[in-house]
Write a protein that holds these residues in place. Structure first.
Motif, short mmCIF file in Angstrom:
data_model
loop_
_atom_site.label_atom_id
_atom_site.label_comp_id
_atom_site.label_asym_id
_atom_site.label_seq_id
_atom_site.Cartn_x
_atom_site.Cartn_y
_atom_site.Cartn_z
N SER A 222 0.84 -1.19 0.00
CA SER A 222 0.00 0.00 0.00
C SER A 222 0.88 1.23 0.00
O SER A 222 1.91 1.28 0.66
CB SER A 222 -0.91 0.02 1.23
N ASN B 185 -0.14 3.97 1.15
CA ASN B 185 -0.63 4.84 2.22
C ASN B 185 0.33 4.80 3.40
O ASN B 185 0.48 3.76 4.04
CB ASN B 185 -2.02 4.38 2.65
N PRO B 186 0.99 5.94 3.73
CA PRO B 186 1.95 5.94 4.84
C PRO B 186 1.32 5.57 6.17
O PRO B 186 1.96 4.93 7.00
CB PRO B 186 2.48 7.39 4.85
N ASP B 187 0.08 5.96 6.38
CA ASP B 187 -0.60 5.64 7.64
C ASP B 187 -0.77 4.13 7.81
O ASP B 187 -0.57 3.59 8.89
CB ASP B 187 -1.95 6.35 7.70
N GLU B 188 -1.17 3.46 6.73
CA GLU B 188 -1.35 2.00 6.78
C GLU B 188 -0.01 1.31 7.05
O GLU B 188 0.06 0.32 7.79
CB GLU B 188 -1.95 1.50 5.48
N GLN B 189 1.07 1.82 6.43
CA GLN B 189 2.40 1.25 6.67
C GLN B 189 2.82 1.42 8.12
O GLN B 189 3.35 0.49 8.75
CB GLN B 189 3.42 1.91 5.75
N THR B 190 2.58 2.59 8.69
CA THR B 190 2.93 2.85 10.08
C THR B 190 2.17 1.93 11.01
O THR B 190 2.74 1.37 11.97
CB THR B 190 2.62 4.32 10.44
N ILE B 191 0.88 1.73 10.74
CA ILE B 191 0.06 0.84 11.57
C ILE B 191 0.58 -0.59 11.50
O ILE B 191 0.71 -1.28 12.52
CB ILE B 191 -1.41 0.91 11.12
N THR C 154 3.94 -0.87 13.35
CA THR C 154 3.72 -0.80 14.79
C THR C 154 3.18 -2.12 15.32
O THR C 154 3.63 -2.61 16.37
CB THR C 154 2.73 0.34 15.12
#
Length: 385
Positions: free
Chosen positions: A21, A23-29, A32
């Protein structure tokens, strides 16, 4: 309703595949979540190590009560073989054994600690071999000579010593072999160490005029030196570490050293070239010397020292004795006896353990042809990382 998972199952120990993906947010999630899972596993590992440590304390108590040695090499061999089997190739074998080397080293410390003597100073191949076998939780004492290593163990100032006995390209380490002739110490284990030399200096390569190194190292890099530095002055030193110290001190004169890459870090030198040994598989066999007899491990080697009667055919009788009992000899080498001119002793390595057939049946007959028969030790013929 159609089953869309096609029989796939999930497991808490196996992370689910993440679709790519942007999407940076999805990668961060996702990162984590994975890191939290790793943290949880790390916490479990620490708890298991603490649990293991409690049992190690109990083992140490039992050993102390019965005056048993802390270091049991045949037990280590069995443990590492079992770990390789349990691993089934998932983790790199060398990495798994390196991890357990430090766990075992910590166990030595928890059981009361070990002191190990080796030919110093720090940074020598003997130092590397001692670390490889005993890890960083044991006390390592650098000695100035091989005799000092034997004396430290003989006097009880160290429980074990680490000394080289032969190199794959240069042969036996004669000073060490001669010490076995008069010592009561025994070989308890062996360490095979891949020797990879480096050219180190504090000057540019084109300014090198002097090469410092130990005679063994110079012998193992002889052809490389002739190709790359045919006009350099070659100076023998007491150790490869001493060579690096001299290279640093004599940088203004074009000094450089050939030795263990660790020395570059220890003494502030630059590595100008690595893997300069003439033989790519260059290996030195070190042994651990101590006072104990080891038990069979399932794959053993026995080292013997014999002096034969000075009459025709005696050596042939000795060889025939091994042959009649179906023994496999790995190595046989002669050395001056140092007591009578032109009299020799023979160092013999045979497959097997003296407590087991066929060596057990061979020794009584062998004694009939020898004026001296000394068992230097039976020990696991495997490489313990």
């Amino acid at each position: 309703m159609e089953n869309t998972n096609h029989g796939e199952e999930t497991s808490p120990d196996i992370p689910p595949r993440q679709q790519k993906s942007g999407n940076p947010d999805e990668q961060t999630i996702a990162l984590t979540k994975a890191r939290l899972a790793i943290d949880e596993v790390d916490a479990q590992i620490v708890e298991l190590l603490k649990r293991r440590a409690r049992w190690v304390h109990e083992v140490g108590r039992i050993k102390k009560e019965h005056d048993s040695p802390i270091f049991v090499p045949e037990r280590e061999t069995a443990l590492l073989n079992k770990l390789n089997s349990l691993n089934a190739g998932v983790l790199p074998e060398a990495s798994l054994q390196a991890i357990y080397r430090e766990i075992i080293s910590c166990s030595f410390f928890l059981e009361g600690g070990l002191t190990i003597a080796y030919l110093g100073p720090k940074g020598t191949w003997s130092h590397q071999a001692a670390l490889k076998q005993f890890g960083k939780s044991c006390k390592l004492i650098a000695c100035q000579s091989f005799k000092d290593v034997f004396d430290m163990v003989d006097l009880g100032k160290a429980q074990y010593g680490v000394v080289p006995v032969e190199n794959s390209s240069e042969g036996a380490v004669s000073p060490v072999m001669d010490l076995f002739a008069t010592s009561s110490l025994k070989i308890c284990a062996q360490i095979n160490l891949n020797i990879r030399y480096a050219l180190m200096a504090d000057v540019p390569r084109e300014h090198i005029r002097i090469l410092y190194s130990h005679p063994q190292a110079l012998g193992q890099t002889r052809n490389w030196i002739l190709r790359h530095f045919p006009n350099a002055e070659v100076v023998e030193t007491s150790s490869t570490t001493k060579a690096s110290i001299l290279a640093k001190e004599n940088a203004s004169m074009g000094g450089a050293s050939l030795g263990c890459p660790l020395a570059a870090e220890l003494f502030g030198l630059n590595i100008l070239e690595e893997d300069i040994q003439d033989q790519p598989g260059n290996t030195t066999r070190f042994v651990v010397i101590g006072r104990q007899d080891t038990q069979p491990s399932g794959r053993d080697r026995t080292s013997l020292l014999i002096r034969i009667q000075h009459k025709p055919g005696t050596l042939a009788e000795v060889i025939n004795c091994f042959q009649r009992h179906n023994n496999n000899l790995i190595r046989i080498e002669s050395r001056p006896s140092k007591s009578i001119n032109w009299e020799y002793v023979f160092y013999i390595d045979a497959v097997g353990h003296i407590q087991e057939s066929p060596l057990r049946e061979t020794l009584p007959e062998l004694e009939q042809h020898c004026s001296m028969l000394k068992i230097l030790g039976s020990y696991a013929d495997t490489d313990i990382v």
